[in-house]
Design an enzyme around this catalytic site. Structure first.
Site, short mmCIF file in Angstrom:
data_model
loop_
_atom_site.label_atom_id
_atom_site.label_comp_id
_atom_site.label_asym_id
_atom_site.label_seq_id
_atom_site.Cartn_x
_atom_site.Cartn_y
_atom_site.Cartn_z
N THR A 1 0.87 -1.17 0.00
CA THR A 1 0.00 0.00 0.00
C THR A 1 0.91 1.23 0.00
O THR A 1 2.09 1.12 0.35
CB THR A 1 -0.90 0.03 1.25
OG1 THR A 1 -0.03 0.08 2.40
CG2 THR A 1 -1.77 -1.20 1.34
N GLU B 1 -5.56 -3.39 -1.90
CA GLU B 1 -6.08 -4.56 -1.18
C GLU B 1 -7.19 -5.28 -1.95
O GLU B 1 -7.61 -6.37 -1.56
CB GLU B 1 -6.65 -4.12 0.19
CG GLU B 1 -5.60 -3.67 1.19
CD GLU B 1 -5.30 -2.17 1.11
OE1 GLU B 1 -5.46 -1.59 0.02
OE2 GLU B 1 -4.90 -1.60 2.14
N LYS C 1 -16.45 16.99 9.73
CA LYS C 1 -17.70 17.05 10.47
C LYS C 1 -17.88 18.46 11.01
O LYS C 1 -17.11 18.91 11.85
CB LYS C 1 -17.73 16.03 11.60
CG LYS C 1 -19.15 15.77 12.09
CD LYS C 1 -19.25 14.48 12.87
CE LYS C 1 -20.69 14.00 12.91
NZ LYS C 1 -20.87 12.83 13.72
N TRP D 1 -21.93 15.82 8.33
CA TRP D 1 -20.80 15.43 7.49
C TRP D 1 -20.78 16.29 6.23
O TRP D 1 -21.81 16.57 5.63
CB TRP D 1 -20.92 13.97 7.06
CG TRP D 1 -20.80 12.99 8.18
CD1 TRP D 1 -21.78 12.15 8.62
CD2 TRP D 1 -19.67 12.75 9.01
NE1 TRP D 1 -21.31 11.40 9.67
CE2 TRP D 1 -20.02 11.74 9.93
CE3 TRP D 1 -18.37 13.28 9.06
CZ2 TRP D 1 -19.14 11.27 10.89
CZ3 TRP D 1 -17.50 12.80 10.02
CH2 TRP D 1 -17.89 11.81 10.93
P1 AMP Z 1 -4.44 2.62 -3.70
O1 AMP Z 1 -4.41 1.43 -2.83
O2 AMP Z 1 -3.18 3.41 -3.70
O3 AMP Z 1 -4.88 2.27 -5.10
O4 AMP Z 1 -5.52 3.63 -3.12
C1 AMP Z 1 -6.86 3.22 -2.92
C2 AMP Z 1 -7.69 4.40 -2.51
O5 AMP Z 1 -7.82 5.35 -3.57
C3 AMP Z 1 -9.12 4.01 -2.19
O6 AMP Z 1 -9.25 3.48 -0.91
C4 AMP Z 1 -9.85 5.33 -2.37
O7 AMP Z 1 -9.72 6.14 -1.22
C5 AMP Z 1 -9.09 5.98 -3.50
N1 AMP Z 1 -9.82 5.75 -4.75
C6 AMP Z 1 -9.59 4.80 -5.67
N2 AMP Z 1 -10.45 4.93 -6.71
C7 AMP Z 1 -11.26 5.98 -6.42
C8 AMP Z 1 -12.35 6.61 -7.08
N3 AMP Z 1 -12.78 6.21 -8.27
N4 AMP Z 1 -12.94 7.65 -6.46
C9 AMP Z 1 -12.52 8.09 -5.26
N5 AMP Z 1 -11.48 7.55 -4.59
C10 AMP Z 1 -10.86 6.51 -5.16
#
Ligand code: AMP
Length: 540
Positions: free
Chosen positions: A185, A330, A439, A444
């Site tokens: 991650t 994940e 908040k 929210w």
């Molecule tokens: P990563 O593991 O680096 O791919 O990051 C994943 C995170 O990116 C997710 O938990 C979201 O918070 C954000 N994310 C991924 N796709 C989107 C999307 N289409 N819209 C908003 N947030 C997104």
């Protein structure tokens, strides 16, 4: 009673075997960093992956279950690693090249990589930490120019490594639940955590990703894989593309709008995948260079919320359909894909855009639910907000080398840390990351909705919204915005008026701060932790 069908393990080798058997002549094209174009076929990819597999075992002493690091852009050699490493029974650990060096050091040591395959133009990023990478026995250099030099120890050149290796070896016979790949991650809130994909999870993900309701790729498509191979296995696109027999184009480090547009035109690309900033840049460049048409028919965009005007502009001006998708490291990453369904055809353009701006519907073999603050499962009403939980065939079950169950519900779902709603048709909408929630006065406010709407303003290029402490309301939104053009300013008042059509008064940001750039994470997302820190230090 058991069914009486064959036990046929779902392994990565079955993907490339299928590509070789069915689409051997399909091209894999790489635009190399030096501007040259490398073209070969799936048959070449197959043969060289086999040679690589053999060399891993017999020359580098890689054993089943070992981790093999890759530190590279998107190109044909990196694809060979996608197949050759799992084909040898080892685990392809794709290292994010944009992490801070302390994090890179941590993940290589945590994974205990046995060797690292690294692009010649990236060696300077590992050289300073090489002495601290105790498990790494050798560095294999890819794409080295003449008179290349590095201080990395135990260097081998990629072509030298595979040159004399036979191409007729049998793939290592692995069980489908063994690990084939690992990504960490991005570690914006602490140390990165390893996510270990299995052969089975990766195969199922690839099969489903190709479906028409998901990425929708077939042997008729020419796919530009912009999303980095070190970011969630390029969203699984390479595996899906080989299964589907699509022609694949890899951009290496040429990720600026101009070369990407050039590739799309020259290679007659009709499908592609990349994060919103890439597409924003492509759009601006198309406008700047007065380009009116592209062969592109649709592209996948995810990793961050997509401003609706981006979807609208590509559709209206270029006839290109933007497919919004949501996922995370994940979740392999497909967790939702947004396509309009036939019943939506009768809707107005505005209503369609509203749907297309959502993150989409879950793919088969996964399940989504929203869990409220009270711990109740929310109705699918498109209104009740809560944390998104997911389970399915390619969803993480536990992080690498930790026994912590913090991110898992008692009944085994993965708690994503994203917050949102699901509507009656099953479309997910992300309103925030849990840690970015605002908040205000007990209500929210969605930072994501504010951001995408501010970015819909024609004079704004980027916007990130954070919570700032407030004595009366406890928190209030602050928007950091980047102008499209410094010579065309816009006032905070104008932005507030612009937003007031879509938001209640209490939801409007109190402050708009005009910045030159919004800090980004290693995977190109707005770094809100950094923004909050800048604000706390009085630097915003
Ligand atoms: P990563 O593991 O680096 O791919 O990051 C994943 C995170 O990116 C997710 O938990 C979201 O918070 C954000 N994310 C991924 N796709 C989107 C999307 N289409 N819209 C908003 N947030 C997104």
């Amino acid at each position: 009673m058991f069914g009486q069908m064959m036990d046929y393990p779902l392994t990565i080798s079955t993907i490339i075997d299928h590509g070789y058997a069915t689409f051997p002549k399909k091209e894999v094209i790489t635009y190399m960093p030096d501007g040259s174009i490398h073209r070969y076929t799936i048959a070449d990819l197959y043969r060289r992956s086999k040679r690589l597999s053999h060399a891993l075992v017999h020359k580098l002493g890689v054993r089943r279950g070992d981790f093999v690091g890759t530190f590279a852009w998107n190109h044909y050699m990196h694809l060979e690693l996608y197949f050759g490493v799992p084909g040898a029974g080892a685990i392809c650990h794709t290292i994010n090249i944009r992490l801070a060096s302390s994090q890179t050091e941590f993940i290589i040591n945590n994974a205990e990589d046995a060797c690292i395959f690294i692009d010649a133009n990236l060696v300077q990023l590992l050289e300073p930490i090489a002495t601290k990478l105790a498990t790494v026995r050798s560095y294999i250099i890819m794409g080295a120019p003449e008179n290349f030099a590095t201080t990395l120890p135990n260097v081998i050149y990629y072509e030298d490594l595979i040159r004399d290796s036979p191409e007729d070896l049998a793939w290592e016979s692995v069980g489908e639940n063994e690990a084939c790949g690992m990504c960490y991650t991005s570690g914006t809130t602490g140390l990165p955590k390893g996510v270990l994909y299995s052969h089975r999870s990766t195969c199922l993900h690839a099969i489903i990703a190709g479906l028409p309701n998901c990425c929708g790729i077939s042997s008729a498509d020419r796919v530009l894989v912009i999303v980095p191979q070190f970011h969630v296995m390029a969203w699984g696109l390479p595996y899906a593309a080989i299964l589907a027999g699509s022609t694949m184009v890899m951009p290496s480090c040429l990720l600026q709008a101009e070369p990407l547009i050039n590739m799309i035109i020259r290679e007659n690309i009709n499908k592609a995948g990349g994060v919103p900033t890439i597409w924003q840049n492509v759009y601006s460049m198309l406008r700047k260079n007065n380009i009116k048409t592209l062969p592109l028919k649709e592209f996948l965009v995810g990793g961050a919320a997509v401003p609706p005007n981006l979807i609208e502009n590509f559709e209206k001006e270029f006839g290109i359909t933007v497919i919004h998708a949501w996922g995370m490291t994940e979740t392999s990453p497909l967790g939702a894909v947004c396509r309009l369904q036939p019943e939506h055809e009768k809707l107005s353009a505005e209503e369609k855009l509203r749907i297309q701006s959502l993150q989409g519907q879950k793919p088969p073999l996964t399940e989504l639910r929203i869990v409220t603050e009270k711990g109740e499962i929310a109705p699918r009403d498109g209104k009740t907000v809560g944390e998104i939980e997911i389970r399915g065939a390619w969803i993480i079950n536990s992080y690498f080398k930790t026994s912590s169950r913090e991110n898992f519900s008692a009944d085994g779902w993965f708690k994503t840390g994203d917050v949102g709603t699901i509507n009656p048709e099953g479309y997910l909408q992300i309103t925030d990351r849990a840690k970015d929630l605002i908040k205000s006065g007990g209500e929210w406010i969605s930072s994501v909705s504010l951001e995408v709407t501010i970015m819909a303003h024609p004079l704004i290029r980027e916007a990130a919204v954070i919570a700032i402490p407030d004595e009366v309301w406890s928190e209030r939104p602050l928007a950091a915005v980047v102008l499209r053009d410094q010579n065309e300013p816009v006032s905070a008042h104008e932005l507030r008026v612009f937003l007031s059509g879509s938001f209640a008064k209490y939801q409007l940001p109190d402050k708009f701060v005009f910045v030159g750039e919004i800090p980004k994470t290693s995977v190109g997302k707005f770094d809100k932790k950094k923004l909050r820190q800048l604000f706390a230090e009085g630097k915003l």
